[in-house]
Structure formats: C-alpha cells, structure tokens
Design a protein around this motif. Structure first.
Motif, mmCIF file in Angstrom:
data_model
loop_
_atom_site.group_PDB
_atom_site.id
_atom_site.type_symbol
_atom_site.label_atom_id
_atom_site.label_comp_id
_atom_site.label_asym_id
_atom_site.label_seq_id
_atom_site.Cartn_x
_atom_site.Cartn_y
_atom_site.Cartn_z
ATOM 1 N N GLN A 244 0.808 -1.220 0.000
ATOM 2 C CA GLN A 244 0.000 0.000 0.000
ATOM 3 C C GLN A 244 0.842 1.272 0.000
ATOM 4 O OE1 GLN A 244 -2.221 -0.927 3.536
ATOM 5 N NE2 GLN A 244 -3.921 -1.858 2.410
ATOM 6 N N GLY B 51 -7.544 -2.420 -5.697
ATOM 7 C CA GLY B 51 -6.717 -1.763 -4.697
ATOM 8 C C GLY B 51 -7.018 -0.290 -4.551
ATOM 9 N N GLY C 143 -7.594 1.459 -1.962
ATOM 10 C CA GLY C 143 -6.978 2.092 -0.796
ATOM 11 C C GLY C 143 -7.935 3.020 -0.080
ATOM 12 N N THR D 129 -10.322 6.439 -6.810
ATOM 13 C CA THR D 129 -11.752 6.134 -6.855
ATOM 14 C C THR D 129 -12.581 7.392 -7.118
ATOM 15 O OG1 THR D 129 -11.339 4.432 -5.181
ATOM 16 C CG2 THR D 129 -13.640 5.002 -5.617
ATOM 17 N N ALA E 299 -15.090 -1.317 -7.028
ATOM 18 C CA ALA E 299 -13.733 -1.369 -6.486
ATOM 19 C C ALA E 299 -13.533 -2.707 -5.781
ATOM 20 C CB ALA E 299 -13.506 -0.224 -5.506
ATOM 21 N N GLU F 245 -11.178 -4.510 -3.135
ATOM 22 C CA GLU F 245 -10.203 -4.196 -2.090
ATOM 23 C C GLU F 245 -9.975 -5.408 -1.192
ATOM 24 O OE1 GLU F 245 -7.480 -3.109 0.103
ATOM 25 O OE2 GLU F 245 -8.121 -1.480 -1.238
ATOM 26 N N ASP G 174 -8.103 -5.507 1.658
ATOM 27 C CA ASP G 174 -7.924 -5.167 3.069
ATOM 28 C C ASP G 174 -9.280 -4.807 3.692
ATOM 29 O OD1 ASP G 174 -7.021 -4.390 5.524
ATOM 30 O OD2 ASP G 174 -5.607 -2.874 4.794
ATOM 31 N N LEU H 204 -9.991 -1.153 4.949
ATOM 32 C CA LEU H 204 -10.087 -0.180 3.865
ATOM 33 C C LEU H 204 -11.413 -0.325 3.115
ATOM 34 C CD1 LEU H 204 -6.463 -0.164 2.358
ATOM 35 C CD2 LEU H 204 -7.557 1.562 3.787
ATOM 36 N N ALA H 205 -11.826 -1.573 2.870
ATOM 37 C CA ALA H 205 -13.103 -1.796 2.203
ATOM 38 C C ALA H 205 -14.252 -1.254 3.054
ATOM 39 C CB ALA H 205 -13.301 -3.290 1.935
ATOM 40 N N LEU I 266 -14.147 2.795 2.789
ATOM 41 C CA LEU I 266 -14.276 3.464 1.498
ATOM 42 C C LEU I 266 -15.668 4.040 1.225
ATOM 43 C CD1 LEU I 266 -12.608 4.255 -0.931
ATOM 44 C CD2 LEU I 266 -13.113 2.035 -1.958
ATOM 45 N N VAL J 5 -18.188 -1.479 -3.595
ATOM 46 C CA VAL J 5 -16.889 -2.008 -3.194
ATOM 47 C C VAL J 5 -17.051 -3.452 -2.761
ATOM 48 C CG1 VAL J 5 -17.095 -1.126 -0.826
ATOM 49 C CG2 VAL J 5 -14.837 -1.716 -1.731
ATOM 50 N N ASN K 277 -14.967 -6.632 -0.909
ATOM 51 C CA ASN K 277 -13.807 -7.024 -0.103
ATOM 52 C C ASN K 277 -13.344 -8.405 -0.555
ATOM 53 O OD1 ASN K 277 -13.293 -8.021 3.361
ATOM 54 N ND2 ASN K 277 -11.828 -7.303 1.860
#
Length: 331
Positions: free
Chosen positions: A46, A74, A76, A81, A93, A95, A97, A100-101, A104, A121, A123
């Motif tokens: 990251q 990713g 982040g 985004t 998106a 993601e 992590d 982070l997901a 977001l 998003v 995960n």
C-alpha cells in the motif's frame, strides 16, 4: 458495511454535483487514515496517492467517460476512486484489506455523495475474482480497469483478470516503472520476457507516462509508470488468439514459461521435452534462437505445430495398434 468477503457494498445516494468534487490531498489522506486507525502496510503493497493532479491524469489517460463501467483494484483510501467517479462513470472497487473496504463507502459519501449510487466495493483478493463471484460486469460488452496496482502482484493480477474476463477490453494501470517497462517491452530487448509475451497474446500495451515517488504516502523507493492496454477485438484477424486455427492458450503459455525459464538457452535446449525437430521445422522457427527473440505470433505458430504433430503421432500410433490387432485376428 462490509459483512462478508463476497458481499458487495453500496453507499446511499445524495446530491452534490460532480463539478464541485473535492479530490483527496495529503491532509485528507492522513486524516482519513488516522480517523479509521489505518496505516499503510507492506503486506498489501500500500502506497496511497496524495496528489489530485496525478489521479486526474490517470483517469484522463484511461479515457474514462460517463458511459463507462470501471473496475478498480486496490482503491486504498479512495484517491483514484473519486477521480474515476468524477467523470460520471459507474464503478466497482475490489479491495483486499477489510478495514479499507469498510471505510471506502464513507469516504465517497463524504466527498462525492452524488456518486454513491454509481459505486460498489467488494472485499476480495483480486486474484480470486471471476465472473461467478463478481457478476457486476457480466452484462457489459466491454469494461475497463483503472488502478494503482500493488507492485508485488501487478502482473499476476493483470493476466488473471484478462484470462477470466473476456470482456475486459482495456486497462490503464500505474505500476512500478520497471514492471511497466517489462509489460510494454518488445522482442529482442533485455527486459522482454514472460509478462511481455503473455500480455501480447491478449492485445497491445504501451507506456504512456512516468510518475514520481513524491505523490505517494508513504513514498516508495522507486518511480512508477502508466501502462495502457487495448485488447484485440473478436474480429481482429491479426490477433494470435483469434480464428478457428488459433492454438490453445495454455500450450502457448507453457512454451513461453519454458523458453524464458531458461533464458540463456536456445529454444532447442529449453523446449526439448515439448517441441520436436519436426515441429520447429513446420513452424519455420530456427531452434538455435532464444526465446527472447520470438514474437507472440511465433510462439503461437510453434504451439500450433506442436499440437498438429502430437495429433499426427497419436493417429499413427492408433493405426499401428489397429494393424497389430487385425494381424492377431488373421492369424
């Protein structure tokens, strides 16, 4: 809220016009990270972009418009985004992590609430996504990938997505400069290798810019570069993957892996357990050449010759077996 690794998360819609969008700067990134208790990790590679000009440049190079459906890998903290959503595009998106997901959707709701109904998003590890577990793009004739990819898994992610999503028509990614050079390399150069040839199976790639390390937090030890890719269309007769006589992709990639696995060896030495002398001759390829000199079309021709000679050998063996059996009956 993200409740499951396969669950898709959308945020509620609101009404801020796109024209007044506020993209994330260094202060925003650090505040969001601090509020969420998030720190960049080497585990997931990251490095968060803290410069609005850079993410707008990426989106501009990608040619994203309001008519596009975009995948981002990713995301982040959401810098790129927001720049993608600023165009009016719809996006998903991916993601890996969980924190982070989880965070977001709140960032989208805070900085660009009018885009909430165009954003989802998931995960999930990008290396595990497929049309089955990420059906968002199944109804699209074509979609595009725009991403700031983790340096350590950039190439596997790109090749995996191209293999699994036939309708991934293009991508614009920011990767480590050395990785970008390899992805866009041409035959005969020292950096031409497995990623270069395999990517050429699907389409054409080119470097379209360099990005300095000072636009990231934390700053990496290397510069980055942008790679733009366009997939061959199904009716492109020049594409090695098209047509009724197109060779099997797995065999082509097996030859590529073997040829570059022993880069200093000639094709004859590196491929001796796969390619016969007759196949080299049939493909019109000199076995004293090295893999780094072959184009994707030549690897495809070699795979085609290998398959043809394998089939011919099998037919000969079947004929011999039948003849022996007939002889036994006659006796």
């Amino acid at each position: 809220m993200v409740t499951d690794t396969a669950e898709q998360v959308a945020v509620p819609a609101s009404g801020q016009p796109r024209e007044t969008a506020h993209l994330l700067g260094a202060a925003d990134i650090r505040r969001i990270a601090a509020d969420a208790g998030i720190s960049p990790t080497k585990k997931f590679g990251q490095n968060f972009v803290i410069d609005p000009g850079t993410v707008r440049r990426i989106v501009r190079e990608a040619g994203v418009t309001a008519d596009d459906h975009v995948m981002e890998v990713g995301p982040g903290l959401g810098s790129l985004t927001l720049a993608i959503l600023e165009t009016g595009a719809t996006m998903t998106a991916v993601e890996i992590d969980p924190p982070l997901a989880e965070r977001l959707p709140g960032t989208i709701a805070e900085f660009m609430p009018d885009a909430s109904d165009r954003f989802t998003v998931v995960n999930r590890d990008a290396l595990t996504v497929s049309p089955a577990n990420l059906p968002d793009f199944n109804d699209d004739d074509s979609f595009t990938l725009v991403a700031n990819l983790p340096y350590n898994v950039a190439t596997p992610i790109l090749l995996t997505l191209l293999e699994r999503f036939d309708n991934l028509g293009s991508f614009l990614v920011m990767v480590q400069k050395e990785v970008a050079d390899r992805l866009a390399a041409k035959p005969g150069s020292k950096i031409y290798g497995t990623p270069s040839v395999k990517l050429a199976w699907y389409g054409t790639a080119e470097r379209v810019g360099t990005i300095g390390r000072n636009v990231f937090w934390p700053a990496p030890n290397v510069d980055s570069a942008l790679v733009k890719f366009t997939r061959y269309t199904a009716d492109d007769a020049q594409a090695p993957c098209n047509g009724p006589d197109a060779p099997d992709r797995e065999l082509v990639f097996r030859l590529i892996d073997a040829a570059f696995g022993q880069r200093r060896k000639t094709l004859h030495a590196a491929l001796k357990t796969i390619v016969s002398a007759e196949a080299f001759e049939s493909a019109g390829i000199d076995p004293t050449r090295r893999g780094e000199t072959l184009t994707i079309d030549e690897f495809a021709a070699l795979a085609h010759a290998v398959a043809a000679h394998t089939t011919a050998s099998a037919d000969t063996a079947d004929t011999a077996d039948t003849s022996e059996a007939d002889g036994e009956v006659a006796r």
